[in-house]
Write a protein that holds these residues in place. Structure first.
Motif, PDB file in Angstrom:
ATOM      1  N   TYR A  73       6.244  -6.930   4.265  1.00 34.10           N
ATOM      2  CA  TYR A  73       5.355  -6.497   3.791  1.00 34.10           C
ATOM      3  C   TYR A  73       4.233  -7.533   3.645  1.00 34.10           C
ATOM      4  CZ  TYR A  73       8.279  -2.402   2.768  1.00 34.10           C
ATOM      5  OH  TYR A  73       8.953  -1.390   2.846  1.00 34.10           O
ATOM      6  N   ASN A 113      -2.911  -7.101  -1.409  1.00 32.67           N
ATOM      7  CA  ASN A 113      -3.817  -5.929  -0.906  1.00 32.67           C
ATOM      8  C   ASN A 113      -4.903  -6.578   0.097  1.00 32.67           C
ATOM      9  OD1 ASN A 113      -2.325  -4.201  -2.410  1.00 32.67           O
ATOM     10  ND2 ASN A 113      -3.781  -4.423  -4.273  1.00 32.67           N
ATOM     11  N   ASN A 147       4.614  -0.690  12.226  1.00 37.67           N
ATOM     12  CA  ASN A 147       3.942   0.573  11.357  1.00 37.67           C
ATOM     13  C   ASN A 147       2.465   0.385  11.325  1.00 37.67           C
ATOM     14  OD1 ASN A 147       6.704   1.884  11.237  1.00 37.67           O
ATOM     15  ND2 ASN A 147       7.005   0.232   9.670  1.00 37.67           N
ATOM     16  N   SER A 195       5.035  -3.447  -1.355  1.00 37.71           N
ATOM     17  CA  SER A 195       5.445  -2.261  -1.182  1.00 37.71           C
ATOM     18  C   SER A 195       5.202  -1.082  -2.364  1.00 37.71           C
ATOM     19  CB  SER A 195       7.029  -2.279  -1.015  1.00 37.71           C
ATOM     20  OG  SER A 195       7.592  -1.002  -1.075  1.00 37.71           O
ATOM     21  N   GLY A 196       4.926   0.023  -2.139  1.00 44.18           N
ATOM     22  CA  GLY A 196       4.528   0.985  -3.275  1.00 44.18           C
ATOM     23  C   GLY A 196       3.004   0.795  -3.619  1.00 44.18           C
ATOM     24  N   LYS A 197       2.240  -0.168  -3.455  1.00 44.69           N
ATOM     25  CA  LYS A 197       0.894  -0.517  -3.870  1.00 44.69           C
ATOM     26  C   LYS A 197      -0.045  -0.130  -2.709  1.00 44.69           C
ATOM     27  CE  LYS A 197       2.282  -3.378  -7.776  1.00 44.69           C
ATOM     28  NZ  LYS A 197       1.944  -4.533  -8.493  1.00 44.69           N
ATOM     29  N   SER A 229       1.304  -0.130   0.848  1.00 45.09           N
ATOM     30  CA  SER A 229       1.998   0.203   2.172  1.00 45.09           C
ATOM     31  C   SER A 229       3.081   1.035   1.710  1.00 45.09           C
ATOM     32  CB  SER A 229       2.037  -0.848   3.007  1.00 45.09           C
ATOM     33  OG  SER A 229       0.959  -1.431   3.421  1.00 45.09           O
ATOM     34  N   GLU A 230       3.408   2.151   2.287  1.00 45.82           N
ATOM     35  CA  GLU A 230       4.475   2.794   2.161  1.00 45.82           C
ATOM     36  C   GLU A 230       5.630   2.440   3.077  1.00 45.82           C
ATOM     37  OE1 GLU A 230       6.545   7.309   2.633  1.00 45.82           O
ATOM     38  OE2 GLU A 230       4.347   7.010   2.828  1.00 45.82           O
ATOM     39  N   PHE A 231       5.163   1.726   4.182  1.00 47.53           N
ATOM     40  CA  PHE A 231       6.248   1.320   5.147  1.00 47.53           C
ATOM     41  C   PHE A 231       5.939  -0.065   5.346  1.00 47.53           C
ATOM     42  CE2 PHE A 231       5.587   5.907   6.232  1.00 47.53           C
ATOM     43  CZ  PHE A 231       6.998   6.273   6.147  1.00 47.53           C
TER      44      PHE A 231
END
Length: 366
Positions: free
Chosen positions: A68, A72, A188, A198-200, A202-204
């Motif tokens: 990941y 951001n 992805n 993750s969770g902020k 990108s979901e993947f």
């Protein structure tokens, strides 16, 4: 009178005929009993029981990681794609976050300012200290205050350095590098995509990286067979995509605990896969040898009777059948290991069943 006499004579004749039939019928019962109780038997002895357990397993990557973005940002450029072979430390993608450059410039300015403040307070303390060497020129209180100011400014300078390093290190996360040698199995994102933790952001994950030159073969072994497992035991296995080829491995790791749901122990085997013939996710049929070092009683499987009440074998004792309760062990190739109140040399029925009643007369079939 004549009629009555005739009736009596006929009645007597019927009675005599009935008695004659009953007396002339042969009694075959003893012969049938003797034939039914003549059974095949064998002598009980101990032997080393060799068996194997065939059980499914799963091949998984020796190492696998989802990558990941740490901060951001936006994807600037991708250097690899699905199926790419990468080495440890190789650059996979670069990100861009313009606001981070401004943060780094601000942190650098604060650091330079704090360095100047510290240098000034240090110079002031040094001058006061030199002057204080002449008695009566500088009070001890002024000297202590100048020293305290110097130490405070030094601490502020170190804090500014730490803040600058934090932003500089964070900017390094704009480069995604491979943590180990492997193959990119998933991608992805594309250039220009917004990503983040993750969770902020990108979901993947950006990429999934797998080490495939070395695989793990994972097997869940039932509780009944865990006592026969040992480290460094050689095993063989096959996969459906190559049914005519056998692969080898070695038991390297035992979990040492049973799964609470499946009541099984997880074992892992390392499998070299330099040619990448095997792929993570393949289902393998594993053949695990379960050899016992100690000798045990081994009998034909047909000699063990499993009824709704008990498990037993039939032993010949003084010409009669004796039911002996036993506990079953492993089964393989028509043989079963048993444990119970038995001794080597006992004569057991080879094909036992509950129709051979306990205490009934039996003889050995010639």
């Amino acid at each position: 009178m004549t009629t009555n006499n005739s009736i009596q004579i006929m009645f007597a004749a019927v009675l005599l005929a009935g008695c004659g039939v009953s007396q002339s019928k042969p009694d075959n019962k003893p012969a049938e009993t003797v034939a039914a109780n003549a059974v095949s038997m064998f002598t009980l002895k101990k032997d080393v029981f060799s068996a194997s357990l065939r059980i499914p397993g799963e091949l998984v990557a020796y190492q696998q990681v989802d990558l990941y973005a740490k901060v951001n940002s936006f994807v600037k450029k991708l250097y690899v794609d699905v199926g790419s072979n990468v080495s440890a430390g190789q650059l996979l993608a670069t990100m861009e976050a313009p606001e981070m450059n401004a943060q780094l410039a601000g942190a650098e300015s604060r650091l330079r300012s704090q360095e100047a403040v510290y240098l000034a307070s240090k110079a002031n303390y040094d001058r006061l200290y030199q002057t204080s060497q002449t008695p009566g020129t500088v009070s001890q209180n002024d000297l202590d205050l100048a020293f305290a100011k110097q130490q405070s400014d030094y601490a502020q300078q170190e804090a500014a350095k730490a803040a600058y390093r934090e932003i500089a290190d964070t900017r390094n996360y704009l480069e995604i590098r491979a943590p180990f040698d492997g193959v990119i199995s998933t991608r992805n994102v594309s250039a220009g995509a917004y990503v983040g933790p993750s969770g902020k952001g990108s979901e993947f994950p950006l990429f999934s990286l797998q080490q495939q030159r070395k695989l793990r073969l994972v097997v869940a072994v039932p509780e009944a067979y865990t006592a026969y497992l040992a480290g460094e035991k050689a095993i063989s296995f096959t996969v459906r995509s190559m049914p005519g080829r056998a692969f080898n491995g070695t038991i390297n790791r035992l979990s040492g605990a049973l799964d609470s749901r499946l009541r099984s122990q997880r074992i892992e085997m390392d499998v070299q896969n330099n040619d990448k013939t095997l792929l993570p996710g393949m289902v393998a049929e594993v053949n695990i040898p379960l050899n016992n070092k100690d000798s045990v009683f081994v009998v034909p499987t047909t000699a063990v009777v499993s009824s709704t009440e008990k498990v037993f074998v039939v032993r010949l004792k003084n010409g009669t059948a004796e039911w002996v309760n036993v506990r079953r062990g492993r089964d393989a190739e028509g043989k079963t290991e048993i444990f119970g109140d038995l001794e080597a040399g006992d004569i057991l029925v080879e094909r036992a069943n509950d129709e051979i009643r306990n205490g009934s007369k039996i003889t050995q079939k010639k």
